[in-house]
Design an enzyme around this catalytic site. Structure first.
Site, PDB file in Angstrom:
ATOM      1  N   HIS A 153       0.817  -1.213   0.000  1.00 55.40           N
ATOM      2  CA  HIS A 153       0.000   0.000   0.000  1.00 55.40           C
ATOM      3  C   HIS A 153       0.847   1.256   0.000  1.00 55.40           C
ATOM      4  O   HIS A 153       2.043   1.225   0.267  1.00 55.40           O
ATOM      5  CB  HIS A 153      -0.977  -0.008   1.188  1.00 55.40           C
ATOM      6  CG  HIS A 153      -0.334   0.061   2.535  1.00 55.40           C
ATOM      7  ND1 HIS A 153       0.099   1.243   3.098  1.00 55.40           N
ATOM      8  CD2 HIS A 153      -0.067  -0.903   3.434  1.00 55.40           C
ATOM      9  CE1 HIS A 153       0.599   1.001   4.292  1.00 55.40           C
ATOM     10  NE2 HIS A 153       0.518  -0.292   4.516  1.00 55.40           N
TER      11      HIS A 153
ATOM     12  N   CYS B 134       2.931  -5.036   6.584  1.00 55.58           N
ATOM     13  CA  CYS B 134       2.647  -4.697   5.187  1.00 55.58           C
ATOM     14  C   CYS B 134       3.865  -4.099   4.508  1.00 55.58           C
ATOM     15  O   CYS B 134       4.827  -3.702   5.149  1.00 55.58           O
ATOM     16  CB  CYS B 134       1.483  -3.711   5.120  1.00 55.58           C
ATOM     17  SG  CYS B 134      -0.087  -4.416   5.668  1.00 55.58           S
TER      18      CYS B 134
END
Length: 188
Positions: free
Chosen positions: A146, A162
């Site tokens: 992301h 992440c």
């Protein structure tokens, strides 16, 4: 030449020709050159795959002829980076964010107030785009590639697991990557 190959190569030329422009949405000043996306040589991977090499804090989007886009990234800090083979199971623009129960448990002061989620937008921790990683069996791994507005983490192991990229970089990657793309998170 296939249309897809042409588009990828055209995008590569455009991105490299505007490396300074790539950061204008994310920061008022230009990033150091080592944080710009670039095309590099890469062997051992077929085209149209994502490879995250944690020790180098780099994400590679592989292209034909042993080439790849190399993007600087932040990865999960010690104990939170999860290597493995995943697949793109969903893609979202300006995604809603909700911390996982594990994040809330680890740091309730930072995350408890967001347990019901946060709408997408410029202040959202998932940034402009998110690529959702699923297991081979089709389950959501809760791992994401992301965007972020906080570029200070690039080149470091700072996330909750992440892979973070500059918003302009994740937007470029998002446009290139189709659903079901193979994603390899290499061991740290």
């Amino acid at each position: 030449m296939k249309r897809r190959t042409f588009l990828i190569q055209t995008g590569a030329v455009a991105l490299l020709g505007t490396a300074a422009h790539a950061q204008t949405e994310d920061a008022p000043k230009k990033l150091p050159d080592e944080f710009n996306a670039r095309i590099v040589r890469m062997r051992g991977a077929g085209p149209n795959e994502i490879h995250v090499v944690a020790r180098d804090h780099a994400l590679y989007w592989t292209l034909p002829k042993n080439r790849a886009f190399r993007y600087p990234v932040a990865v999960g800090r010690d104990g939170l980076y999860e290597p493995g083979v995943f697949y793109v199971g969903a893609k979202k623009e300006w995604p809603k964010w909700k911390p996982t129960p594990e994040m809330i448990e680890r740091d309730p002061r930072a995350y408890k107030r967001y347990e019901d989620g946060m709408p997408g937008g410029p202040g959202n921790p998932l940034g402009a785009r998110a690529i959702y990683l699923f297991t081979e069996g089709g389950a959501d791994s809760m791992l994401r590639i992301h965007g972020t507005n906080d570029l200070s983490g690039l080149g470091r192991s700072v996330s909750n697991g992440c892979v973070r990229m500059a918003n302009s970089h994740v937007t470029h990657l998002y446009e290139q990557v189709p659903m079901h793309t193979r994603v390899v998170l290499h061991p740290a």
